[in-house]
Design an enzyme around this catalytic site. Sequence first.
Site, mmCIF file in Angstrom:
data_model
loop_
_atom_site.group_PDB
_atom_site.id
_atom_site.type_symbol
_atom_site.label_atom_id
_atom_site.label_comp_id
_atom_site.label_asym_id
_atom_site.label_seq_id
_atom_site.Cartn_x
_atom_site.Cartn_y
_atom_site.Cartn_z
ATOM 1 N N THR A 178 -27.953 -47.369 21.202
ATOM 2 C CA THR A 178 -28.766 -48.191 22.101
ATOM 3 C C THR A 178 -29.461 -47.309 23.128
ATOM 4 O O THR A 178 -28.818 -46.429 23.728
ATOM 5 C CB THR A 178 -27.872 -49.219 22.826
ATOM 6 O OG1 THR A 178 -27.294 -50.110 21.880
ATOM 7 C CG2 THR A 178 -28.662 -50.011 23.846
ATOM 8 N N SER A 179 -30.761 -47.507 23.325
ATOM 9 C CA SER A 179 -31.549 -46.801 24.333
ATOM 10 C C SER A 179 -31.460 -45.287 24.119
ATOM 11 O O SER A 179 -31.934 -44.787 23.105
ATOM 12 C CB SER A 179 -31.093 -47.223 25.729
ATOM 13 O OG SER A 179 -31.972 -46.750 26.713
ATOM 14 N N SER A 180 -30.849 -44.533 25.017
ATOM 15 C CA SER A 180 -30.687 -43.101 24.789
ATOM 16 C C SER A 180 -29.938 -42.852 23.489
ATOM 17 O O SER A 180 -30.251 -41.916 22.745
ATOM 18 C CB SER A 180 -29.922 -42.464 25.959
ATOM 19 O OG SER A 180 -29.676 -41.094 25.727
ATOM 20 N N ALA A 225 -30.075 -44.834 20.933
ATOM 21 C CA ALA A 225 -31.024 -45.155 19.864
ATOM 22 C C ALA A 225 -31.950 -43.978 19.601
ATOM 23 O O ALA A 225 -32.249 -43.640 18.450
ATOM 24 C CB ALA A 225 -31.845 -46.390 20.241
ATOM 25 N N HIS A 255 -34.893 -54.854 27.792
ATOM 26 C CA HIS A 255 -34.169 -53.636 27.403
ATOM 27 C C HIS A 255 -32.697 -53.836 27.735
ATOM 28 O O HIS A 255 -32.337 -53.976 28.904
ATOM 29 C CB HIS A 255 -34.720 -52.447 28.176
ATOM 30 C CG HIS A 255 -34.191 -51.127 27.749
ATOM 31 N ND1 HIS A 255 -34.579 -50.518 26.580
ATOM 32 C CD2 HIS A 255 -33.297 -50.283 28.318
ATOM 33 C CE1 HIS A 255 -33.959 -49.359 26.465
ATOM 34 N NE2 HIS A 255 -33.163 -49.201 27.507
#
Length: 299
Positions: A135-137, A139, A283
């Site tokens: 997820t996010s970083s 991802a 997000h």
Amino acid sequence: MQLWASLAGVVALAALGNGQITKVNDFNAGPTKLGMYVHVPKNLKTPAPIVVAVHHCQGSAQGYSTETKYMPLADQHGFILIYPNSRSSGGCFDVASTATLQHNGGGDSQTIVNMVKYAVEKYGGDSSRVYTVGTSSGAMMTNVLVGAYPDVFKAGSVYSGVPDGCFAVAGATATQDPPGWSNNCANGQNIKTAAQWGDMVRSYYPSYTGPRPRMQIWHGTADNTLHYPNYNEQLKQWSNVFGLTTSKNTSNTPQSGYTQTIFGDGTATTAQLVGYSAQGVGHSVPQHESMDIAFFGIA
């Protein structure tokens, strides 16, 4: 010696199969100083699949293990979970340096690959069934891992990320704290052709000619951290890597407001590339753990 090694492995598995994640204190392969946490189910049948679950900025391995619901699925389906833990001040992973983008170039990506090797050797992991989700970083790191190490990972699932290489920052090093940050990429301003994105992936392991990991991409239209244009740029990148030129959209799948896009042939669980656009979601997109595991072919 083999007997002692086998007994040590049994003791390690018994200690780990406790319904929680466990810090691996003797992992020191590096090259960067990530912490390694694992969840190994009781009564594991080896060789077992491995799933690497990579947390977001301001997160941790411990936090991601409870925010997400992969551990019950690991217990149910018998796979090993690895949770890398960033030690940077902001909890982000290095996705900006040349070292981490390149195959065997160093950086956090190679450290995570060394965690996979450790799990294969110590816990009976199956090196032919290794997957990653983030997820996010995390991802962004998932895209980097499947780009630089297609010989290690068989599939990835990306929640609110950016294309592989999008976050590259000139002069960034693998050990700087905090890791390099690209506003242009985060804001969705790095727009390239599909071929340009695909060439970037291929350049990170230029001698590789084997199969590429399958990819599942999730993104919210209201993402104001890693902006929504990054969703389409990721789909452009991986469709070019796979050589896919056709796609099919299905509205309200897997739930209301989500649009599923399947590229090329196959279904949501067998296609090489599947995207999910989440209308009005910010997000980051909520995890769909059972769908991830089904996409990986574990369930």
